[in-house]
Enzyme design. Structure first.
Site, PDB file in Angstrom:
ATOM      1  N   CYS A 101      20.950  -8.690 -17.562  1.00 65.00           N
ATOM      2  CA  CYS A 101      19.664  -8.732 -16.876  1.00 65.00           C
ATOM      3  C   CYS A 101      19.823  -8.476 -15.371  1.00 65.00           C
ATOM      4  O   CYS A 101      20.238  -7.401 -14.972  1.00 65.00           O
ATOM      5  CB  CYS A 101      18.963 -10.055 -17.186  1.00 65.00           C
ATOM      6  SG  CYS A 101      17.190 -10.057 -16.893  1.00 65.00           S
ATOM      7  N   HIS A 102      19.519  -9.458 -14.525  1.00 62.28           N
ATOM      8  CA  HIS A 102      19.629  -9.315 -13.073  1.00 62.28           C
ATOM      9  C   HIS A 102      21.026  -9.648 -12.550  1.00 62.28           C
ATOM     10  O   HIS A 102      21.303  -9.470 -11.374  1.00 62.28           O
ATOM     11  CB  HIS A 102      18.606 -10.223 -12.374  1.00 62.28           C
ATOM     12  CG  HIS A 102      17.200  -9.750 -12.482  1.00 62.28           C
ATOM     13  ND1 HIS A 102      16.442  -9.935 -13.616  1.00 62.28           N
ATOM     14  CD2 HIS A 102      16.408  -9.082 -11.602  1.00 62.28           C
ATOM     15  CE1 HIS A 102      15.235  -9.418 -13.429  1.00 62.28           C
ATOM     16  NE2 HIS A 102      15.192  -8.889 -12.219  1.00 62.28           N
TER      17      HIS A 102
END
Length: 181
Positions: free
Chosen positions: A110-111
């Site tokens: 994800c991030h």
């Protein structure tokens, strides 16, 4: 598969996407490995289900009290706040960089690649992430692709990346496979 292997999970004190912590954690345990929760502060960390507070988890060690040499691999869970905080902490960034310097596998979802960018370890790598990081990763020298999971072995360490919680099954399998080698 992972018998005797210890995998570090590096997280900020707050803002971890809970499922991106708990699913890889379970996968490591089910493969016979030992996950350890590492943070910048002792005590507990606060996970989130997107923007809503979820569970708290006990920290096993702080980043300043451990070294990459004590672990066989590293998982970087996402959540927006988690990697955004970690990339501002020199000790956390160095901890990540040390896994690459040692040639150990790293898995980021994800991030989480924001922390990889700060550690300067994505240049000439093929990666994926949450789509909003595409430009950041390209600017840091990575080739960004939109895939469920990317296993990049073209560098000092195997690097496993995924986009989002929907990709967790593939992410967990690829991470465990890399940690088992």
């Amino acid at each position: 598969m992972l018998n005797g292997k210890t995998i570090a999970f590096l997280v900020a004190p707050e803002g971890i996407e809970q499922v991106e912590l708990t699913e890889p954690w379970k996968a490591v345990q089910q493969a016979g490995g030992t996950p350890k929760l590492i943070s910048t502060q002792s005590g507990t960390v606060q996970a989130f289900n997107h923007l809503d507070k979820a569970d708290r988890f006990p920290v096993d060690a702080t980043v300043d009290g451990v070294s990459a040499g004590e672990f066989d691999g590293l998982v970087l869970p996402g959540g927006v706040a988690n990697p955004d905080f970690l990339r501002t902490e020199p000790g956390a960034v160095q901890f990540v960089k040390d896994f690459f310097d040692a040639g150990k596998p790293v898995a980021a979802i994800c991030h989480a690649p924001w922390t990889l960018i700060e550690a300067d370890v994505v240049r000439d790598r093929t990666v994926t992430s949450w789509p909003s990081l595409k430009t950041d990763l390209r600017n840091a020298g990575a080739t960004w692709v939109d895939r469920e999971v990317v296993v990049c072995t073209g560098g000092s360490s195997p690097l496993i990346t995924s986009r989002k919680p929907d990709d967790l099954k593939a992410f967990c399998q690829a991470a465990v496979d890399a940690f088992a080698r």
